[in-house]
Design a protein around this motif. Structure first.
Motif, PDB file in Angstrom:
ATOM      1  N   UNK A 177       0.828  -1.213   0.000  1.00 23.10           N
ATOM      2  CA  UNK A 177       0.000   0.000   0.000  1.00 23.10           C
ATOM      3  C   UNK A 177       0.863   1.264   0.000  1.00 23.10           C
ATOM      4  N   UNK A 178       2.130   1.136   0.342  1.00 24.53           N
ATOM      5  CA  UNK A 178       3.031   2.290   0.399  1.00 24.53           C
ATOM      6  C   UNK A 178       3.856   2.443  -0.874  1.00 24.53           C
ATOM      7  N   UNK A 179       3.670   1.582  -1.834  1.00 20.82           N
ATOM      8  CA  UNK A 179       4.425   1.709  -3.076  1.00 20.82           C
ATOM      9  C   UNK A 179       3.933   2.917  -3.864  1.00 20.82           C
ATOM     10  N   UNK A 180       4.833   3.496  -4.637  1.00 18.47           N
ATOM     11  CA  UNK A 180       4.542   4.724  -5.384  1.00 18.47           C
ATOM     12  C   UNK A 180       3.672   4.382  -6.603  1.00 18.47           C
ATOM     13  N   UNK A 181       2.370   4.573  -6.450  1.00 20.98           N
ATOM     14  CA  UNK A 181       1.430   4.185  -7.509  1.00 20.98           C
ATOM     15  C   UNK A 181       1.558   5.065  -8.751  1.00 20.98           C
ATOM     16  N   UNK A 182       1.910   6.325  -8.578  1.00 20.29           N
ATOM     17  CA  UNK A 182       2.045   7.189  -9.749  1.00 20.29           C
ATOM     18  C   UNK A 182       3.238   6.754 -10.599  1.00 20.29           C
ATOM     19  N   UNK A 183       4.336   6.369  -9.950  1.00 17.95           N
ATOM     20  CA  UNK A 183       5.497   5.874 -10.691  1.00 17.95           C
ATOM     21  C   UNK A 183       5.158   4.568 -11.394  1.00 17.95           C
ATOM     22  N   UNK A 184       4.408   3.707 -10.720  1.00 18.27           N
ATOM     23  CA  UNK A 184       4.024   2.431 -11.324  1.00 18.27           C
ATOM     24  C   UNK A 184       3.110   2.652 -12.531  1.00 18.27           C
ATOM     25  N   UNK A 185       2.198   3.618 -12.428  1.00 17.83           N
ATOM     26  CA  UNK A 185       1.291   3.898 -13.547  1.00 17.83           C
ATOM     27  C   UNK A 185       2.063   4.464 -14.735  1.00 17.83           C
ATOM     28  N   UNK A 186       3.012   5.358 -14.469  1.00 16.15           N
ATOM     29  CA  UNK A 186       3.824   5.906 -15.553  1.00 16.15           C
ATOM     30  C   UNK A 186       4.620   4.795 -16.223  1.00 16.15           C
ATOM     31  N   UNK A 187       5.183   3.915 -15.401  1.00 16.32           N
ATOM     32  CA  UNK A 187       5.951   2.795 -15.951  1.00 16.32           C
ATOM     33  C   UNK A 187       5.068   1.893 -16.796  1.00 16.32           C
ATOM     34  N   UNK A 188       3.854   1.629 -16.328  1.00 15.11           N
ATOM     35  CA  UNK A 188       2.925   0.766 -17.067  1.00 15.11           C
ATOM     36  C   UNK A 188       2.651   1.314 -18.466  1.00 15.11           C
ATOM     37  N   UNK A 189       2.405   2.617 -18.551  1.00 14.70           N
ATOM     38  CA  UNK A 189       2.130   3.225 -19.858  1.00 14.70           C
ATOM     39  C   UNK A 189       3.344   3.122 -20.779  1.00 14.70           C
ATOM     40  N   UNK A 190       4.541   3.321 -20.228  1.00 14.29           N
ATOM     41  CA  UNK A 190       5.754   3.215 -21.022  1.00 14.29           C
ATOM     42  C   UNK A 190       5.977   1.789 -21.509  1.00 14.29           C
ATOM     43  N   UNK A 191       5.649   0.815 -20.663  1.00 20.30           N
ATOM     44  CA  UNK A 191       5.818  -0.593 -21.036  1.00 20.30           C
ATOM     45  C   UNK A 191       4.857  -0.968 -22.161  1.00 20.30           C
TER      46      UNK A 191
END
Length: 427
Positions: A278-292
């Motif tokens: 729950x403490x992971x950076x969700x905005x960074x993960x979402x940005x990474x997902x779009x790039x992937x």
């Protein structure tokens, strides 16, 4: 008189922030990396005494650059004078004289415009050091040392060789630069794509050295992680159509998204399954997902896109046990086909252990041990120890944990391994 402690603090900060830029300016005068390094080191040493006596200058980096360049020019003049006095003993070399950068810019618009093409000072230096005449490992090592300030010991660990071996390789690379008259200059815009692979490798290794510091008390070196992320973003702005550039940025983002949860409040290492998602950076993960997603379109993906996709599957799973292990094994198989690295093969065994059981994974680890390339890589015995523990073989597991401890330099990882060794039956 300025207090010595204040001077030492400013010099240390200038070393961390400005070393690469001072070295680059000096190397253009010295035309020799060893001489340039020596002159820069002398400039920093002189600053300790001069600044304590005369006060800290308003622009420490400019002072250091001027001091180092003056030393380099003096050394070059002494060498020319020495050679001029021994005309019968020293054969003049019939080599084309390399034009200074400012003269080259006057006749070569491509070089004139490079600062507009690569506006970031450090990124320009990385492209400059990744000269295709050098072996890629030499490019990586020299750039990490000279531009990024990573210690030789840590570079050796990252490239899976001993420190003496790495030091010798770097020395040979410097000698090749000098003997072959490889110009220490900014590449032209048309040369950038040929150097991209090495530049990506440098940024990735810089991140790796920060994400899990090879040595020291802290698990993470935030300065290296933040700088690698900044460089990856800058490179993405420079080359927005390169899928592997987007893949690298995605890999760094999704991996660093867990930064706040990788150790507990006492600094002890937490395994992935024990981290608070729950403490992971969700905005960074979402940005990474779009790039992937972008990177997986339009043809076969490269190593960084695939690594990012694997890291994203780990991160997006609702829990460790509910991770899509078979899909991760499939992605690792694809990654091995484009990047047949023994480290990738070892990381794959972790997913295999969850998808098919620890016994199969242990057999694959045994094959990697026979291969020998990971003999000094601490994570091989660490993974082996965990697999043996899960198979109910505590004595063999303890031996492997001891091997991992001997190879590990980071204090947080050493404490974790020691705890495992002391409690081999603990889950």
């Amino acid at each position: 008189m300025t207090p010595p402690s204040d001077v030492e603090t400013v010099v240390a900060d200038a070393h961390r922030r400005e070393w690469a830029l001072v070295l680059a300016a000096t190397a253009r005068v010295a035309r020799d990396l060893d001489l340039a390094e020596e002159c820069v080191q002398e400039a920093y040493a002189a600053a300790l005494a001069s600044w304590a006596r005369d006060g800290i200058p308003n622009r420490p980096a400019a002072w250091l650059t001027t001091a180092a360049k003056h030393r380099a020019m003096d050394a070059v003049r002494r060498e020319r004078t020495f050679r001029s006095k021994l005309p019968l003993l020293v054969e003049p070399e019939e080599t084309e004289v390399e034009e200074p950068d400012d003269e080259r810019a006057a006749v070569d618009p491509e070089h004139l415009a490079l600062e507009d093409v690569v506006p970031d000072d450090r990124l320009r230096l990385i492209f400059m050091c990744c000269h295709p005449a050098l072996a890629q490992e030499a490019q990586l090592a020299l750039t990490l040392r000279l531009v990024c300030g990573v210690a030789v010991t840590d570079i050796a660990r990252a490239l899976l060789v001993s420190e003496p071996t790495m030091a010798a390789r770097m020395t040979r690379a410097k000698k090749k630069i000098s003997a072959a008259r490889i110009p220490f200059r900014l590449p032209g815009a048309s040369e950038l794509p040929d150097r991209l692979r090495a530049v990506l490798g440098v940024i990735h290794l810089l991140f790796t050295a920060g994400h899990t510091a090879p040595s020291g008390a802290s698990l993470v070196r935030t300065d290296l992680v933040d700088e690698s992320l900044r460089l990856a973003r800058t490179l993405g702005e420079l080359m927005p159509d390169e899928r592997e550039v987007r893949g690298l940025l995605a890999l760094l983002l999704v991996t660093d998204a867990r930064r706040a949860t990788r150790v507990d409040t006492d600094g002890r290492l937490l395994r992935l399954e024990n981290q608070d998602r729950s403490r992971w950076d969700r905005s960074a993960m979402a940005e990474a997902h779009d790039l992937i997603v972008e990177g997986l379109r339009g043809g076969r993906p490269g190593r960084y896109v695939l690594q990012a996709a694997i890291a994203s599957l780990y991160a997006e799973a609702p829990s460790y046990d509910r991770t899509d292990w078979p899909q991760i094994v499939t992605l690792y198989d694809e990654l091995l086909s484009v990047w047949p690295s023994p480290v990738v093969a070892l990381n794959r065994t972790v997913a295999v252990s969850m998808a098919s059981g620890p016994a199969q994974a242990l057999a694959e680890v045994a094959e990697l041990e026979k291969d020998g390339r990971l003999a000094k890589y601490q994570y091989l015995p660490a993974i082996k120890a965990d697999l043996l523990r899960r198979l109910g073989r505590p004595e063999e597991s303890s031996i492997a944990y001891r091997q991992a401890l001997e190879l590990t330099g980071n204090d947080a990882e050493r404490e974790f391994l020691a705890e495992r060794l002391a409690h081999p039956h603990r889950a």
